[in-house]
Design a protein around this motif. Structure first.
Motif, PDB file in Angstrom:
ATOM      1  N   ILE A 265       0.845  -1.201   0.000  1.00 27.38           N
ATOM      2  CA  ILE A 265       0.000   0.000   0.000  1.00 27.38           C
ATOM      3  C   ILE A 265       0.878   1.249   0.000  1.00 27.38           C
ATOM      4  O   ILE A 265       0.588   2.231  -0.690  1.00 27.38           O
ATOM      5  N   SER A 266       1.974   1.209   0.772  1.00 24.60           N
ATOM      6  CA  SER A 266       2.887   2.354   0.805  1.00 24.60           C
ATOM      7  C   SER A 266       3.522   2.583  -0.562  1.00 24.60           C
ATOM      8  O   SER A 266       3.662   3.729  -1.011  1.00 24.60           O
ATOM      9  N   LEU A 267       3.881   1.494  -1.238  1.00 22.93           N
ATOM     10  CA  LEU A 267       4.523   1.600  -2.556  1.00 22.93           C
ATOM     11  C   LEU A 267       3.538   2.064  -3.625  1.00 22.93           C
ATOM     12  O   LEU A 267       3.773   3.075  -4.304  1.00 22.93           O
ATOM     13  N   ILE A 268       2.430   1.330  -3.768  1.00 24.99           N
ATOM     14  CA  ILE A 268       1.468   1.649  -4.825  1.00 24.99           C
ATOM     15  C   ILE A 268       0.703   2.925  -4.492  1.00 24.99           C
ATOM     16  O   ILE A 268       0.476   3.779  -5.363  1.00 24.99           O
ATOM     17  N   GLY A 269       0.291   3.068  -3.225  1.00 20.16           N
ATOM     18  CA  GLY A 269      -0.411   4.284  -2.833  1.00 20.16           C
ATOM     19  C   GLY A 269       0.429   5.521  -3.044  1.00 20.16           C
ATOM     20  O   GLY A 269      -0.082   6.575  -3.451  1.00 20.16           O
ATOM     21  N   GLY A 270       1.737   5.389  -2.783  1.00 19.02           N
ATOM     22  CA  GLY A 270       2.630   6.521  -2.999  1.00 19.02           C
ATOM     23  C   GLY A 270       2.765   6.912  -4.454  1.00 19.02           C
ATOM     24  O   GLY A 270       3.211   8.028  -4.756  1.00 19.02           O
ATOM     25  N   ARG A 271       2.400   6.025  -5.357  1.00 16.18           N
ATOM     26  CA  ARG A 271       2.392   6.351  -6.789  1.00 16.18           C
ATOM     27  C   ARG A 271       1.064   6.950  -7.218  1.00 16.18           C
ATOM     28  O   ARG A 271       1.000   8.015  -7.813  1.00 16.18           O
ATOM     29  N   VAL A 272      -0.016   6.207  -6.919  1.00 17.80           N
ATOM     30  CA  VAL A 272      -1.293   6.562  -7.537  1.00 17.80           C
ATOM     31  C   VAL A 272      -2.008   7.711  -6.826  1.00 17.80           C
ATOM     32  O   VAL A 272      -2.674   8.517  -7.482  1.00 17.80           O
ATOM     33  N   ILE A 273      -1.893   7.793  -5.496  1.00 23.45           N
ATOM     34  CA  ILE A 273      -2.654   8.830  -4.789  1.00 23.45           C
ATOM     35  C   ILE A 273      -2.202  10.234  -5.182  1.00 23.45           C
ATOM     36  O   ILE A 273      -3.027  11.054  -5.600  1.00 23.45           O
TER      37      ILE A 273
END
Length: 391
Positions: free
Chosen positions: A181-189
């Motif tokens: 979540i930290s990795l993907i969320g840091g991209r998409v959010i």
């Protein structure tokens, strides 16, 4: 989509896996409470608690992750998506794992474990093949996280078979989920937030990815690794507190307070807020074990970060990739309210032992309602071709 003539449900990874994940999330929680209270029994070799934990961490969640990755990877690599027969095989292997765990008592825990863990290994291999073939090296981290999930699942089965309960396997699965979540969320959010704000609400924009984000992620990975293997160590508590501050600051840099009019974007900020909250509550449980139960922090990560973020991603991806407008209708907004309320009540249940059972039932009902609302409302979109397929 060149040359594909098969059913729409197998045309893209998000279609079968998001639908299966939503249905199974509802089934798993519907079965869990009567199983826990002893009102029903199922033929699994796992204890009721471990069956619940395992099927949420290593059953439901990998389906969502797979749906997301199989949809994102073609954008990352420029390669055609996994579809048709190959996608059907992945769905079948995931389904076999759920059946094997459910019937692990009669078929044997070893056989059930082998069938179950094969899905994550297969998915890691598929992801690695696509990333390597596309020479898209910057997207290798999701492969590493899938392998951590695989290792955690193997350890979970071994621990449960040997000791009757999972320990490291549980924490490793939660840690892998938070890291993803930290990795993907840091991209998409910040990306989705920037795109919408620049078009609809000019002004302060999310801070671009930089050294601070890298530092926050490294600190979080250190804290998670320490928590997995040394959960009670004083150094772990310090790392968890530092990670909570870093992740909260990271979220604050993404201008989420300016996204109230776009619920598809706002819900991602809400979901990510459970990440620093989980770090804080788990650290607090180490500092004040009598007042702050560890389950509060763990459910901030699982019911909160995982629950809200999965539905946020599932709704947005489903709308965008079926040719629908990127707008949250009343059903979608209701889904967000239901899952956020479920997470908040589940966390509260950890701190209210006198009302714990009542709150557990309330949280479970809201969770089931949220995911089955997705299945009923978005299922027809996932079965049908894109709205703009003819054009």
């Amino acid at each position: 989509m060149r040359g594909y003539q098969g059913p729409a449900i197998l045309s893209y990874g998000f279609r079968p896996f998001f639908l299966a994940a939503a249905v199974y999330a509802g089934i798993g929680i519907s079965v869990w409470l009567p199983l826990f209270s002893g009102d029903i029994a199922i033929p699994t070799a796992f204890s009721p608690v471990d069956w619940h934990i395992h099927e949420m961490l290593y059953g439901f969640l990998p389906a969502v992750i797979t749906g997301f990755l199989l949809t994102a990877i073609p954008n990352w690599t420029g390669r055609l998506p996994v579809r048709g027969g190959g996608l059907a095989v992945l769905v079948a292997v995931w389904t076999a794992g759920r059946i094997a765990v459910f019937f692990s008592a009669p078929i044997g825990p070893v056989a059930a474990g082998v069938i179950d863990v094969s899905f994550l290994l297969l998915m890691a291999a598929v992801t690695a093949r696509e990333v390597i073939a596309g020479r898209n090296w910057r997207n290798l981290p999701p492969v590493a996280i899938l392998l951590v999930f695989f290792a955690g699942n193997v350890i979970f089965h071994i621990e449960d078979h040997a000791a009757g309960m999972a320990d490291i396997g549980l924490r490793l699965g939660v840690a892998a989920a938070v890291a993803l979540i930290s990795l993907i969320g840091g991209r998409v959010i910040p990306s989705f937030t920037r795109n919408w704000l620049a078009r609809e609400n000019p002004g302060r924009l999310p801070v671009p990815f930089g050294r601070f984000d890298v530092a926050a992620m490294v600190l979080s990975l250190m804290a998670l690794a320490s928590w997995v293997f040394l959960p009670q160590w004083h150094g772990t508590t310090a790392l968890l507190l530092i990670a909570a501050i870093a992740q909260a600051a990271r979220l604050g840099r993404w201008a989420g307070d300016r996204t109230w009019r776009n619920r598809l974007v706002l819900v991602m900020h809400v979901g990510y807020a459970f990440v620093p909250l989980g770090f804080l509550l788990v650290a607090g449980a180490n500092l004040f074990p009598q007042a702050l139960p560890a389950s509060g922090g763990i459910h901030a990560w699982t019911a909160g970060a995982i629950g809200v973020m999965t539905l946020a991603i599932m709704t947005r991806v489903s709308l965008g990739h079926t040719g629908r407008p990127l707008a949250a209708d009343r059903l979608t907004q209701a889904i967000y309210v239901l899952i956020a309320a479920a997470a908040a009540i589940r966390i509260a249940a950890a701190f209210a032992p006198d009302s714990g059972l009542m709150l557990l039932h309330a949280a479970a009902g809201l969770w089931v309602a949220a995911f089955w609302a997705f299945a009923l409302g978005y299922g027809p979109l996932l079965w049908r071709p894109r709205a703009d397929a003819r054009a």
